[in-house]
Write a protein that holds these residues in place. Structure first.
Motif, PDB file in Angstrom:
ATOM      1  N   PRO A  27       1.172  14.473  41.123  1.00 53.97           N
ATOM      2  CA  PRO A  27       2.143  13.455  41.547  1.00 53.97           C
ATOM      3  C   PRO A  27       2.303  12.373  40.484  1.00 53.97           C
ATOM      4  O   PRO A  27       1.324  11.921  39.888  1.00 53.97           O
ATOM      5  N   GLY A  28       3.537  11.990  40.246  1.00 56.11           N
ATOM      6  CA  GLY A  28       3.832  10.956  39.265  1.00 56.11           C
ATOM      7  C   GLY A  28       3.972  11.448  37.844  1.00 56.11           C
ATOM      8  O   GLY A  28       4.225  10.645  36.941  1.00 56.11           O
ATOM      9  N   ALA A  29       3.865  12.756  37.618  1.00 62.66           N
ATOM     10  CA  ALA A  29       3.928  13.289  36.260  1.00 62.66           C
ATOM     11  C   ALA A  29       5.351  13.250  35.711  1.00 62.66           C
ATOM     12  O   ALA A  29       6.330  13.352  36.454  1.00 62.66           O
ATOM     13  N   LEU A  30       5.449  13.114  34.399  1.00 66.92           N
ATOM     14  CA  LEU A  30       6.715  13.203  33.677  1.00 66.92           C
ATOM     15  C   LEU A  30       6.552  14.288  32.628  1.00 66.92           C
ATOM     16  O   LEU A  30       5.634  14.235  31.806  1.00 66.92           O
ATOM     17  N   ALA A  31       7.418  15.301  32.650  1.00 68.05           N
ATOM     18  CA  ALA A  31       7.298  16.426  31.733  1.00 68.05           C
ATOM     19  C   ALA A  31       8.636  16.733  31.089  1.00 68.05           C
ATOM     20  O   ALA A  31       9.688  16.653  31.735  1.00 68.05           O
ATOM     21  N   LEU A  70      13.206   3.522  35.395  1.00 68.92           N
ATOM     22  CA  LEU A  70      13.515   2.939  36.704  1.00 68.92           C
ATOM     23  C   LEU A  70      13.110   3.890  37.817  1.00 68.92           C
ATOM     24  O   LEU A  70      12.500   3.481  38.820  1.00 68.92           O
ATOM     25  N   LEU A  71      13.416   5.158  37.653  1.00 71.10           N
ATOM     26  CA  LEU A  71      13.051   6.155  38.652  1.00 71.10           C
ATOM     27  C   LEU A  71      11.543   6.209  38.848  1.00 71.10           C
ATOM     28  O   LEU A  71      11.040   6.214  39.973  1.00 71.10           O
ATOM     29  N   ARG A  72      10.789   6.225  37.759  1.00 73.96           N
ATOM     30  CA  ARG A  72       9.337   6.364  37.845  1.00 73.96           C
ATOM     31  C   ARG A  72       8.695   5.105  38.433  1.00 73.96           C
ATOM     32  O   ARG A  72       7.675   5.191  39.106  1.00 73.96           O
ATOM     33  N   ALA A  73       9.291   3.958  38.179  1.00 77.25           N
ATOM     34  CA  ALA A  73       8.767   2.727  38.771  1.00 77.25           C
ATOM     35  C   ALA A  73       9.083   2.658  40.260  1.00 77.25           C
ATOM     36  O   ALA A  73       8.269   2.194  41.060  1.00 77.25           O
ATOM     37  N   ALA A  74      10.275   3.112  40.637  1.00 78.27           N
ATOM     38  CA  ALA A  74      10.689   3.033  42.038  1.00 78.27           C
ATOM     39  C   ALA A  74      10.004   4.085  42.895  1.00 78.27           C
ATOM     40  O   ALA A  74       9.668   3.830  44.052  1.00 78.27           O
ATOM     41  N   LEU A  75       9.791   5.284  42.350  1.00 86.58           N
ATOM     42  CA  LEU A  75       9.176   6.385  43.083  1.00 86.58           C
ATOM     43  C   LEU A  75       7.989   6.893  42.267  1.00 86.58           C
ATOM     44  O   LEU A  75       8.057   7.938  41.631  1.00 86.58           O
ATOM     45  N   ARG A  85       8.279  -2.219  34.447  1.00 88.74           N
ATOM     46  CA  ARG A  85       8.355  -3.433  35.247  1.00 88.74           C
ATOM     47  C   ARG A  85       9.103  -3.151  36.536  1.00 88.74           C
ATOM     48  O   ARG A  85      10.027  -2.359  36.591  1.00 88.74           O
ATOM     49  N   ARG A  86       8.694  -3.840  37.609  1.00 91.74           N
ATOM     50  CA  ARG A  86       9.384  -3.686  38.882  1.00 91.74           C
ATOM     51  C   ARG A  86      10.658  -4.518  38.884  1.00 91.74           C
ATOM     52  O   ARG A  86      10.790  -5.502  38.180  1.00 91.74           O
ATOM     53  N   ALA A  87      11.599  -4.087  39.707  1.00 91.20           N
ATOM     54  CA  ALA A  87      12.886  -4.768  39.833  1.00 91.20           C
ATOM     55  C   ALA A  87      13.233  -4.810  41.312  1.00 91.20           C
ATOM     56  O   ALA A  87      12.584  -4.152  42.133  1.00 91.20           O
ATOM     57  N   PRO A  88      14.255  -5.611  41.724  1.00 92.09           N
ATOM     58  CA  PRO A  88      14.610  -5.658  43.145  1.00 92.09           C
ATOM     59  C   PRO A  88      14.874  -4.284  43.752  1.00 92.09           C
ATOM     60  O   PRO A  88      14.458  -4.016  44.889  1.00 92.09           O
ATOM     61  N   LEU A  89      15.534  -3.396  43.010  1.00 92.37           N
ATOM     62  CA  LEU A  89      15.790  -2.058  43.524  1.00 92.37           C
ATOM     63  C   LEU A  89      14.480  -1.336  43.797  1.00 92.37           C
ATOM     64  O   LEU A  89      14.324  -0.639  44.802  1.00 92.37           O
ATOM     65  N   ILE A  90      13.503  -1.499  42.903  1.00 87.46           N
ATOM     66  CA  ILE A  90      12.217  -0.835  43.065  1.00 87.46           C
ATOM     67  C   ILE A  90      11.546  -1.295  44.357  1.00 87.46           C
ATOM     68  O   ILE A  90      10.973  -0.504  45.104  1.00 87.46           O
TER      69      ILE A  90
END
Length: 211
Positions: free
Chosen positions: A15-19, A150-155, A194-199
């Motif tokens: 979980p959380g991997a980026l490939a 953004l995707l990885r920070a939000a999910l 960094r986190r953002a309001p959307l996150i």
């Protein structure tokens, strides 16, 4: 033809991997489709989330004529502030006042805007597995990196597999020629964005539940 598209490959992603997926485009496209449960040919085993928990982000060929809010959230269950936050997060904040507007979005939006709109929908659908296809060259490399961050920070638990060039430090999944062997993947740690309001909205499940 029954000719294989690539040699044997084996990998496991936590979980959380980026490939980053590397290899001939027909082979990478077929593997992405197999991961999404859309490729019935070939031999092997794919274990992962069910197809409804997977999302493929690639060049959208067409958008239906519908209300913008419905394009972003076909379920109608996401609160309006989260829709606005998603548009702002992908650089389409100017469309927020038009959420209830029905239009021919394929004609009124440029291709980069359609790609960002598809990415906003991807964020709101909260998939467990995100498959990033080819055909994103219309986006600047830096913008693509920003959206993936953004995707990885939000999910943070979503697995992301990219056929497009992956950011530095991503794991590598290399598809060898059919007569060769797949190369081993290399792991590297990622610095959390960094986190953002959307996150905040996404991590809270749009205000209904927390991860």
């Amino acid at each position: 033809s029954n000719a294989p598209l690539a040699g044997p490959v084996s990998f496991s992603l936590p979980p959380g991997a980026l490939a980053g997926l590397e290899g001939p485009p027909p082979a990478t496209a077929a593997l992405l489709a197999a991961l999404a449960g859309l490729w019935p040919w070939g031999r092997g085993r794919v274990a992962g989330p069910p197809p409804e928990a997977c999302a493929l982000w690639s060049r959208p060929a067409w958008l239906p004529e519908a209300a913008l809010a419905r394009l972003l959230d076909p379920t109608g269950e996401v609160p309006r502030p989260a829709l606005v936050a998603a548009l702002e997060g992908v650089g389409l904040g100017a469309l927020a006042p038009r959420l209830d507007e029905t239009a021919n979005w394929s004609a009124s939006l440029e291709e980069p805007e359609r790609l960002r709109l598809a990415f906003a929908r991807l964020l709101l659908s909260r998939p467990a597995l995100v498959l990033v296809g080819e055909g994103l060259s219309v986006l600047e490399a830096e913008e693509l990196r920003r959206l993936i961050a953004l995707l990885r920070a939000a999910l943070p638990r979503a697995v992301v597999v990219m056929a497009a060039p992956a950011p530095e430090g991503a794991e590598r999944i290399v598809l060898a020629a059919p007569e060769g062997e797949a190369l081993p993947a290399a792991r590297a740690a990622q610095r959390p964005p960094r986190r953002a309001p959307l996150i905040a909205w996404l991590r809270q499940g749009f205000g209904h539940a927390r991860e």
